[in-house]
Design a protein around this motif. Structure first.
Motif, mmCIF file in Angstrom:
data_model
loop_
_atom_site.group_PDB
_atom_site.id
_atom_site.type_symbol
_atom_site.label_atom_id
_atom_site.label_comp_id
_atom_site.label_asym_id
_atom_site.label_seq_id
_atom_site.Cartn_x
_atom_site.Cartn_y
_atom_site.Cartn_z
ATOM 1 N N SER A 9 -9.911 6.993 -0.032
ATOM 2 C CA SER A 9 -9.579 5.632 0.360
ATOM 3 C C SER A 9 -8.475 5.132 -0.562
ATOM 4 O O SER A 9 -8.697 4.970 -1.767
ATOM 5 N N LYS A 10 -7.313 4.942 -0.010
ATOM 6 C CA LYS A 10 -6.150 4.518 -0.796
ATOM 7 C C LYS A 10 -5.966 5.466 -1.965
ATOM 8 O O LYS A 10 -5.704 6.633 -1.770
ATOM 9 N N ASP A 11 -6.132 4.998 -3.197
ATOM 10 C CA ASP A 11 -5.937 5.846 -4.378
ATOM 11 C C ASP A 11 -7.256 6.332 -4.983
ATOM 12 O O ASP A 11 -7.276 6.865 -6.077
ATOM 13 N N THR A 12 -8.352 6.145 -4.277
ATOM 14 C CA THR A 12 -9.674 6.464 -4.813
ATOM 15 C C THR A 12 -10.373 7.496 -3.940
ATOM 16 O O THR A 12 -10.252 7.477 -2.733
#
Length: 90
Positions: A9-12
Protein backbone atom coordinates in the motif's frame (compact mmCIF):
# COMPACT_ATOMS: atom_id res chain seq x y z
CA UNK A 1 1.15 -24.06 6.83
CA UNK A 2 -0.70 -21.18 5.21
CA UNK A 3 1.50 -18.36 3.95
CA UNK A 4 0.54 -14.87 5.12
CA UNK A 5 -1.02 -12.37 2.77
CA UNK A 6 1.38 -9.58 1.78
CA UNK A 7 -0.19 -6.28 0.70
CA UNK A 8 1.66 -3.32 -0.72
CA UNK A 9 0.00 0.00 0.00
CA UNK A 10 1.74 3.13 -1.24
CA UNK A 11 5.18 2.96 0.42
CA UNK A 12 4.24 0.37 3.06
CA UNK A 13 4.09 -3.40 3.01
CA UNK A 14 1.57 -5.11 5.27
CA UNK A 15 1.59 -8.74 6.38
CA UNK A 16 -1.86 -10.15 7.10
CA UNK A 17 -1.78 -13.15 9.40
CA UNK A 18 -3.18 -14.40 12.70
CA UNK A 19 -1.65 -15.78 15.85
CA UNK A 20 -3.27 -16.86 19.09
CA UNK A 21 -3.33 -13.31 20.47
CA UNK A 22 -4.86 -11.74 17.36
CA UNK A 23 -7.58 -14.42 17.22
CA UNK A 24 -8.33 -13.83 20.91
CA UNK A 25 -8.49 -10.08 20.24
CA UNK A 26 -11.10 -10.68 17.52
CA UNK A 27 -13.09 -13.16 19.60
CA UNK A 28 -13.15 -10.82 22.61
CA UNK A 29 -14.88 -8.30 20.36
CA UNK A 30 -17.52 -10.84 19.34
CA UNK A 31 -16.10 -11.73 15.93
CA UNK A 32 -17.15 -15.09 14.44
CA UNK A 33 -15.65 -15.92 11.05
CA UNK A 34 -18.73 -18.05 10.28
CA UNK A 35 -20.78 -14.83 10.08
CA UNK A 36 -18.74 -13.35 7.22
CA UNK A 37 -21.00 -14.89 4.55
CA UNK A 38 -24.17 -13.91 6.41
CA UNK A 39 -23.20 -10.28 7.10
CA UNK A 40 -20.58 -9.42 4.44
CA UNK A 41 -20.81 -5.61 4.58
CA UNK A 42 -20.15 -5.67 8.32
CA UNK A 43 -17.93 -8.69 8.79
CA UNK A 44 -15.55 -8.50 5.80
CA UNK A 45 -14.08 -5.10 6.79
CA UNK A 46 -13.93 -6.28 10.40
CA UNK A 47 -12.13 -9.52 9.42
CA UNK A 48 -9.73 -7.56 7.22
CA UNK A 49 -8.94 -5.23 10.15
CA UNK A 50 -8.25 -8.14 12.53
CA UNK A 51 -5.85 -9.68 9.99
CA UNK A 52 -3.54 -6.66 10.48
CA UNK A 53 -3.43 -7.11 14.26
CA UNK A 54 -0.60 -9.64 14.50
CA UNK A 55 2.05 -7.63 12.64
CA UNK A 56 0.57 -4.12 12.61
CA UNK A 57 -1.31 -3.57 15.90
CA UNK A 58 -1.21 0.22 15.56
CA UNK A 59 -3.01 0.33 12.21
CA UNK A 60 -6.44 1.79 12.88
CA UNK A 61 -9.73 0.51 11.50
CA UNK A 62 -10.22 3.61 9.32
CA UNK A 63 -6.83 2.87 7.72
CA UNK A 64 -7.70 -0.76 6.97
CA UNK A 65 -11.08 0.35 5.58
CA UNK A 66 -9.31 2.81 3.28
CA UNK A 67 -6.93 0.09 2.07
CA UNK A 68 -9.80 -2.33 1.51
CA UNK A 69 -12.25 0.00 -0.22
CA UNK A 70 -10.15 2.76 -1.78
CA UNK A 71 -6.96 0.95 -2.72
CA UNK A 72 -8.14 -2.62 -3.34
CA UNK A 73 -11.64 -1.68 -4.48
CA UNK A 74 -13.11 -4.39 -2.25
CA UNK A 75 -12.02 -7.84 -1.25
CA UNK A 76 -10.11 -9.66 -4.01
CA UNK A 77 -11.27 -13.11 -5.15
CA UNK A 78 -10.02 -15.84 -2.88
CA UNK A 79 -8.95 -13.55 -0.04
CA UNK A 80 -11.79 -14.49 2.30
CA UNK A 81 -10.94 -18.19 2.03
CA UNK A 82 -7.30 -17.39 2.66
CA UNK A 83 -8.16 -15.22 5.69
CA UNK A 84 -10.28 -18.04 7.13
CA UNK A 85 -7.38 -20.48 6.65
CA UNK A 86 -5.02 -18.05 8.37
CA UNK A 87 -7.52 -17.44 11.18
CA UNK A 88 -7.93 -21.16 11.86
CA UNK A 89 -4.20 -21.92 11.72
CA UNK A 90 -3.26 -20.94 15.32
Amino acid sequence: MVKPIILKSKDTEYTLEFNKESVKFAEQRGFKYEEVAEFPMTKIPEFFFYAFRMHHPKVARNQTDAILFEELGGIPDGMIDRLVDLYLQP
